[in-house]
Design an enzyme around this catalytic site. Structure first.
Site, PDB file in Angstrom:
ATOM      1  CB  THR A 201       2.750  14.298   7.365  1.00  0.00           C
ATOM      2  OG1 THR A 201       2.720  12.876   7.227  1.00  0.00           O
ATOM      3  CG2 THR A 201       3.751  14.655   8.445  1.00  0.00           C
TER       4      THR A 201
ATOM      5  CB  VAL B 167      -2.303  16.503   1.994  1.00  0.00           C
ATOM      6  CG1 VAL B 167      -1.560  17.342   3.033  1.00  0.00           C
ATOM      7  CG2 VAL B 167      -1.904  16.935   0.583  1.00  0.00           C
TER       8      VAL B 167
ATOM      9  CG  ASP C 170      -1.148  -0.102  -0.224  1.00  0.00           C
ATOM     10  OD1 ASP C 170      -0.539  -0.576  -1.205  1.00  0.00           O
ATOM     11  OD2 ASP C 170      -0.584   0.556   0.664  1.00  0.00           O
TER      12      ASP C 170
ATOM     13  N   GLY D 214       1.687  10.674  -0.354  1.00  0.00           N
ATOM     14  CA  GLY D 214       2.835  11.304   0.308  1.00  0.00           C
ATOM     15  C   GLY D 214       3.011  12.762  -0.066  1.00  0.00           C
ATOM     16  N   GLY D 215       1.881  13.498  -0.155  1.00  0.00           N
ATOM     17  CA  GLY D 215       1.939  14.891  -0.606  1.00  0.00           C
ATOM     18  C   GLY D 215       2.736  15.815   0.310  1.00  0.00           C
TER      19      GLY D 215
ATOM     20  CG  HIS E   2       3.069   7.383   2.648  1.00  0.00           C
ATOM     21  ND1 HIS E   2       3.115   6.112   2.176  1.00  0.00           N
ATOM     22  CD2 HIS E   2       1.971   7.940   2.107  1.00  0.00           C
ATOM     23  CE1 HIS E   2       2.065   5.895   1.392  1.00  0.00           C
ATOM     24  NE2 HIS E   2       1.355   6.994   1.330  1.00  0.00           N
ATOM     25  N   GLY E   3       5.054  10.686   4.839  1.00  0.00           N
ATOM     26  CA  GLY E   3       5.584  11.170   6.110  1.00  0.00           C
ATOM     27  C   GLY E   3       6.373  12.451   5.993  1.00  0.00           C
TER      28      GLY E   3
ATOM     29  CG  ASP F  39      -5.259   6.874   2.259  1.00  0.00           C
ATOM     30  OD1 ASP F  39      -4.930   6.523   1.106  1.00  0.00           O
ATOM     31  OD2 ASP F  39      -4.506   7.524   3.025  1.00  0.00           O
ATOM     32  CG  HIS F  40      -2.603   3.529   2.262  1.00  0.00           C
ATOM     33  ND1 HIS F  40      -1.736   2.990   1.349  1.00  0.00           N
ATOM     34  CD2 HIS F  40      -2.353   4.858   2.265  1.00  0.00           C
ATOM     35  CE1 HIS F  40      -0.985   3.947   0.824  1.00  0.00           C
ATOM     36  NE2 HIS F  40      -1.351   5.097   1.354  1.00  0.00           N
TER      37      HIS F  40
HETATM   38  P1  13P Z   1       1.741  12.375   3.756  1.00  0.00           P
HETATM   39  O1  13P Z   1       1.549  12.075   5.198  1.00  0.00           O
HETATM   40  O2  13P Z   1       3.169  12.305   3.340  1.00  0.00           O
HETATM   41  O3  13P Z   1       1.069  13.650   3.333  1.00  0.00           O
HETATM   42  O4  13P Z   1       1.050  11.179   2.934  1.00  0.00           O
HETATM   43  C1  13P Z   1      -0.331  11.093   2.908  1.00  0.00           C
HETATM   44  C2  13P Z   1      -0.784   9.910   2.152  1.00  0.00           C
HETATM   45  O5  13P Z   1      -0.251   9.566   1.131  1.00  0.00           O
HETATM   46  C3  13P Z   1      -1.938   9.186   2.680  1.00  0.00           C
HETATM   47  O6  13P Z   1      -2.258   8.090   1.898  1.00  0.00           O
END
Ligand code: 13P
Length: 283
Positions: A233, A231, A103, A209-210, A180-181, A81-82
């Site tokens: 956080t 998901v 990213d 940023g789910g 995100h977060g 991821d990223h």
């Molecule tokens: P959240 O921490 O908002 O769920 O975002 C997760 C995310 O997008 C990881 O790439």
């Protein structure tokens, strides 16, 4: 079983549901996510972001991800991821991840195209799938995520089509008011923009940023072209809250019981998301 990212996402895209991609920072996260997926018969994606490497090192986490994925009775993809550089994407490919996200969303369009294309050429040469991002998914420190707040950072429909054509990516992460977060208020996603991007590209799209998204927006995303929802956080918050409860209630708290609490809290949070994403019963 370890199944290709592209195959998992294409099935979701055709079936109008979304697959959860959960950032796993610990053994308990990994075990909880896989147990949830097996119990619900859901495909799933285990992922780790480059910013998480300092406390969950890639070289330690990857063997755990890959072992659980291979033994699972449901389709599992193992994803970077990223990724922030070409070199990090190469590291993830070499260690056995079957998909990587580069990213370049903060770069000017042409630079994002050039760098994403280089990652895609490298990854595809060894059968690894690629996700990229266009538009700015910020973090919650700059707003509530309300669509009205930052329309200029949303993914542009025509640019998205050019980007996909030029880079050949398998999945595209978009910005439609998601952040995100930890949100200070529930965001309102721009589902109309999602529908336009989906109609123009006809391929799996990704929502980052789910955490903190409303149930209604999750469902609207899954039904309108979002095939992967990230998901992170919420899993961390769910585990922390349950550990806090356990420590407050237990007369003689012990570490092994706490590990079970962490795994079960992860599983419960993942089940809740999979049911909202409607990926249950699809494996
Ligand atoms: P959240 O921490 O908002 O769920 O975002 C997760 C995310 O997008 C990881 O790439």
């Amino acid at each position: 079983m370890l199944v290709s990212f592209k195959e998992i996402l294409q099935d979701a895209f055709r079936g109008h549901y979304a697959v959860g991609a959960f950032n796993c920072l610990s053994l308990e996260h990994v075990l909880g996510v896989i147990e949830a997926a097996e119990e619900l018969r859901s495909p799933v994606i285990l992922q780790l972001a480059e910013v998480q490497f300092p406390y969950s090192p890639l070289e330690l986490m990857a063997p755990m991800f890959l072992d659980r994925a291979a033994r699972a009775s449901v389709p599992v993809a193992v994803h970077l991821d990223h990724g922030q550089s070409f070199e990090t994407c190469v590291r993830a490919v070499k260690i056995g991840f079957n998909s990587v996200m580069f990213d370049g969303a903060c770069l000017p369009f042409e630079d994002n195209v050039r760098e994403t294309s280089a990652v895609a050429r490298m990854a595809k040469a060894v059968g690894v799938d690629v996700e990229a991002e266009l538009g700015k998914v910020g973090n919650t420190s700059f707003g509530t995520g309300d669509s009205e707040d930052h329309p200029d950072v949303f993914t542009d429909v025509e640019e998205s089509a050019r980007f996909v054509e030029l880079t050949g990516v398998d999945a595209l992460a978009i910005a439609i008011g998601n952040l995100h977060g930890r949100y200070v208020a529930t965001p309102k996603l721009n589902i109309q923009r999602l529908k336009e991007i989906s109609a123009r590209n006809n391929m799996p799209l990704v929502l980052h940023g789910g955490s903190g998204t409303s149930d209604e927006d999750f469902k609207a995303c899954a039904h309108n072209g979002i095939s992967k929802i990230n998901v992170a956080t919420s899993l961390q918050m769910a585990v922390t809250a349950k550990v806090q409860d356990y420590l407050a209630a237990a007369a003689n708290p012990d570490y092994i019981t706490m590990k079970h609490v962490m795994k079960d809290a992860t599983k419960e949070a993942v089940i809740r998301h999979m049911l909202l994403f409607e990926s249950d019963g699809k494996a």
